[in-house]
Design a protein around this motif. Structure first.
Motif, short mmCIF file in Angstrom:
data_model
loop_
_atom_site.label_atom_id
_atom_site.label_comp_id
_atom_site.label_asym_id
_atom_site.label_seq_id
_atom_site.Cartn_x
_atom_site.Cartn_y
_atom_site.Cartn_z
N UNK A 248 4.33 42.74 -2.29
CA UNK A 248 3.34 41.65 -2.04
C UNK A 248 4.04 40.47 -2.92
N UNK A 249 4.49 40.84 -4.20
CA UNK A 249 5.12 39.91 -5.24
C UNK A 249 6.49 38.88 -4.31
N UNK A 250 7.02 39.92 -3.53
CA UNK A 250 8.39 39.42 -2.85
C UNK A 250 7.82 38.56 -1.74
N UNK A 251 6.71 38.92 -1.04
CA UNK A 251 6.36 38.16 -0.07
C UNK A 251 5.76 36.71 -0.41
N UNK A 252 5.24 36.69 -1.49
CA UNK A 252 4.98 35.38 -2.27
C UNK A 252 6.13 34.40 -2.57
N UNK A 253 7.25 35.06 -2.97
CA UNK A 253 8.44 34.48 -3.12
C UNK A 253 9.12 33.77 -1.67
N UNK A 254 8.76 34.45 -0.45
CA UNK A 254 9.20 34.08 0.42
C UNK A 254 8.93 32.74 1.15
N UNK A 255 10.00 32.00 1.47
CA UNK A 255 9.82 30.76 2.28
C UNK A 255 10.10 30.73 3.60
N UNK A 256 9.25 30.30 4.28
CA UNK A 256 9.25 30.33 5.65
C UNK A 256 10.52 29.62 6.43
N UNK A 257 10.91 28.71 5.59
CA UNK A 257 12.17 27.77 6.06
C UNK A 257 13.43 28.33 5.49
N UNK A 258 13.41 29.45 4.65
CA UNK A 258 14.71 30.07 4.31
C UNK A 258 15.45 30.80 4.98
N UNK A 259 16.72 31.00 5.01
CA UNK A 259 17.50 32.00 5.91
C UNK A 259 17.49 33.16 5.42
N UNK A 260 16.79 33.41 4.31
CA UNK A 260 16.87 34.76 3.56
C UNK A 260 15.35 35.22 3.56
N UNK A 261 14.99 36.38 3.32
CA UNK A 261 13.71 36.84 3.17
C UNK A 261 13.35 36.57 1.92
N UNK A 262 13.93 36.86 0.89
CA UNK A 262 13.31 36.43 -0.44
C UNK A 262 14.28 35.29 -0.95
#
Length: 129
Positions: A114-128
């Motif tokens: 869940x912490x990693x999901x919070x760090x996710x940016x939908x516009x990023x090419x990377x998951x985290x």
């Protein structure tokens, strides 16, 4: 937790039920990395990464067809002994799924995921990020 050892009669009853449900639902039942042969129950050895299925679905993808031809049915050596998958590449990242399925190997920690999901940016090419 109690671990149940399957006797042949119980195993046959479950496999017979799987055969019946797969026919009723018009699905193809397959096993995964299983040494035993369940063909008599209508259950074939399966492949999560199946060269024949990929070739049938994506015949126009030249790179994919070259990869399949080059590997010529070779199995992924990094998998369990009876796995039939062809070589593949993971594209995900551990501890990033928010679904929290209890059987999933991808999340070692629900809190970490869940912490990693919070760090996710939908516009990023990377998951985290």
């Amino acid at each position: 937790t109690t671990i149940r050892t399957w006797d042949e009669e119980s195993k046959a009853a479950v496999l017979t039920r799987i055969r019946g449900l797969s026919r009723e639902w018009k699905l193809r039942a397959v096993s995964c990395a299983e040494e035993s042969d369940y063909n008599r129950f209508g259950i074939e050895h399966g492949k999560c990464i199946d060269d024949a299925l990929i070739a049938r679905l994506f015949p126009g993808d030249e790179k994919l067809m070259l990869f399949i031809k080059k590997n010529d049915g070779a199995k992924d050596t990094g998998q369990r002994p009876f796995c039939g998958c062809i070589p593949g590449k993971d594209i995900g990242s551990y501890n990033t799924c928010g679904h929290q399925c209890i059987y999933c190997y991808a999340n070692a920690s629900p809190q970490g995921a869940m912490e990693n999901r919070r760090r996710h940016a939908i516009t990023s090419d990377s998951i985290i990020i």
